[in-house]
Design an enzyme around this catalytic site. Structure first.
Site, PDB file in Angstrom:
ATOM      1  N   ASP A  15      -9.473  -4.171  -5.819  1.00  0.00           N
ATOM      2  CA  ASP A  15      -8.997  -3.452  -4.638  1.00  0.00           C
ATOM      3  C   ASP A  15      -9.799  -2.156  -4.497  1.00  0.00           C
ATOM      4  OD1 ASP A  15      -7.502  -1.834  -2.791  1.00  0.00           O
ATOM      5  OD2 ASP A  15      -5.691  -2.965  -3.268  1.00  0.00           O
TER       6      ASP A  15
ATOM      7  N   HIS B 272      -8.026  -5.290  -0.707  1.00  0.00           N
ATOM      8  CA  HIS B 272      -6.864  -4.532  -0.277  1.00  0.00           C
ATOM      9  C   HIS B 272      -6.220  -5.248   0.899  1.00  0.00           C
ATOM     10  CE1 HIS B 272      -4.363  -0.949  -0.200  1.00  0.00           C
ATOM     11  NE2 HIS B 272      -4.459  -0.947   1.133  1.00  0.00           N
TER      12      HIS B 272
ATOM     13  N   SER C 167       0.837  -1.197   0.000  1.00  0.00           N
ATOM     14  CA  SER C 167       0.000   0.000   0.000  1.00  0.00           C
ATOM     15  C   SER C 167       0.879   1.257   0.000  1.00  0.00           C
ATOM     16  CB  SER C 167      -0.951  -0.055   1.200  1.00  0.00           C
ATOM     17  OG  SER C 167      -2.015   0.842   1.064  1.00  0.00           O
TER      18      SER C 167
END
Length: 444
Positions: free
Chosen positions: A369, A398, A242
């Site tokens: 995601d 995610h 991320s």
């Protein structure tokens, strides 16, 4: 809150081929506790979740029902899609990676990006990893916490074992379950894992009026250089998730072929922050935005006094912010000299750095995601850089990827996929180095 049983170890999980042999039961025997022999153990860290328990339960129930209906029609999932330059090196690396070449088999109740994201955040077992911590002081007076995986009673790795630097996502740190599983996976492959905790995360000290940002690479560079000097005989790798993935790729773009790293992997990277900001402000994703924003608020509040009276900071907004954008407006863009939040987002996405990456880089993205959205993925830039390999899965959410041998509660599919690839790169580098040995020795 997770029950004690969910925090237990998954002793029976099969983790695939290993460079470093040990039993599966031994592999999962570690627990977080005060360490012995003078080493400092990191206590269990409270991890900021993307959603509240009530939100999680409702979303999983609804999403599971919808996914069940879809699964009656769709059947099995397709193989991951691969995008890479098919030269000799890349072909050799990919051929050693059965996980990304095989069918992606997730669990049918979780065929929804939101449900898979929430499931992983709340129900993935905590393996209870131990670390030893060191604090790296920075020239601005700030501090960075580096947590090294502690194998405990398991065999120690050799001094020249490869080292992987793990870079967690926004507000995340070494206590995050996905980071712990990656540290364990690295050990299985004979790779030493160290976690780079951004300022203020994982209970690390904040000693200057600065946190971190999507494009600030100074602490990353200092950490990489420190690890390189600490393990001079080791090949260095990195994995980022991320926001950590975005920072990692920005660093690689800035360093080019000067980086001490030999390969890296970026997972669920929000390559285009403008696109991802837009996604967070719509639909169900606003719940993630709220919880992430409040997570940053909690990091900030104990250290608010460091920012009071400093020009440009909105300390009041930072202490009551409910979104990531609000925190970035109050603190982040000011800390790093951006005109405003929009300028910060426009200039900080790592899509801009992809053309300048000069070491093998694996990017793994889930097309569903809800945070690092498909629209943000720089397909063309990756296609045009022979150093980059992109793997996309149709599902995964995610930080989810609830698939493969990890089952519903264990290690994510992306762990095995990324470490197979990193291990394959190391093997191919070894092959190239052996070919060069006679030339370097002056032999024909």
């Amino acid at each position: 809150m997770r029950s004690a049983s969910l925090r237990g170890c998954l002793a029976s999980e099969r983790l695939g081929p290993s460079r470093f042999s040990l039993s599966h039961r031994q592999f999962y025997n570690g627990r977080v506790c005060p360490s012995s022999s003078g080493r400092r153990g990191v206590r269990r860290l409270k991890v900021t979740s993307l959603v509240t328990p009530c939100q999680a339960a409702g979303a999983i129930a609804l999403g599971g029902l919808v996914a069940w209906g879809i699964s009656r029609v769709v059947g099995s999932m397709p193989n991951p899609a691969l995008l890479f330059n098919k030269d000799e090196f890349n072909n050799a690396v990919v051929s050693r990676c059965p996980t990304i070449l095989s069918e992606y088999k997730n669990f049918w109740p979780l065929w929804n990006g939101h449900v898979e994201t929430i499931w992983a955040a709340w129900f993935r077992r905590d393996p209870g990893v131990k670390y030893s911590r060191e604090i790296l002081k920075r020239e601005d007076g700030g501090s960075v916490a580096i947590d090294s995986f502690d194998p405990g009673e398991m065999p120690a790795l050799p001094d020249d074992a490869p080292v992987v630097i793990l870079m967690p996502g926004l507000a995340g740190g070494s206590g995050c379950v996905y980071v712990q599983y990656s540290a364990l996976r690295a050990y299985q492959y004979g790779i030493r894992a160290v976690v780079f905790n951004s300022r203020g995360t994982a209970d690390s000290p904040v000693t200057s009026p600065q946190f971190y940002s999507a494009s600030f690479t100074g602490d990353t560079r200092a950490t990489v250089d420190h690890i390189a000097s600490k393990y001079p005989k080791s090949k260095l790798l990195a994995v980022g998730w991320s926001l950590g993935g975005n920072i990692l790729v920005n660093y690689l773009g800035e360093e080019g072929d000067k980086t001490p790293l030999v390969a890296a992997a970026s997972l669920c990277n929000p390559f285009d922050l403008c696109e991802c900001d837009k996604a967070l402000q719509s639909g169900f994703s606003r719940l993630y935005d709220r919880n992430l924003g409040q997570g940053m608020q909690k990091l900030f509040v104990p250290h608010a006094h460091l920012f009071e009276g400093k020009e440009g900071f909105d300390v009041d907004l930072a202490q009551r912010c409910n979104t990531v954008r609000e925190f970035d407006a109050a603190v982040t863009h000011v800390s790093f000299g951006w005109k405003d939040v929009d300028a910060y987002y426009k200039g900080s996405g790592s899509r801009l750095a992809i053309p300048k990456v000069r070491i093998p880089l694996l990017c793994i993205q889930a097309l569903d995601d809800p945070i690092a959205v498909e629209a943000a993925i720089p397909f063309d830039a990756i296609r045009n850089n022979p150093k980059c390999t992109l793997v996309t899965t149709s599902t995964g959410g995610h930080l989810g990827w609830v698939a493969g041998d990890g089952g519903l509660f264990g290690a994510p599919w992306s762990d095995l996929a990324s470490f197979e690839w990193l291990d394959a790169v190391l093997k191919e580098i070894d092959v190239l180095e052996k070919k060069l040995e006679p030339m370097l020795a002056g032999k024909p």
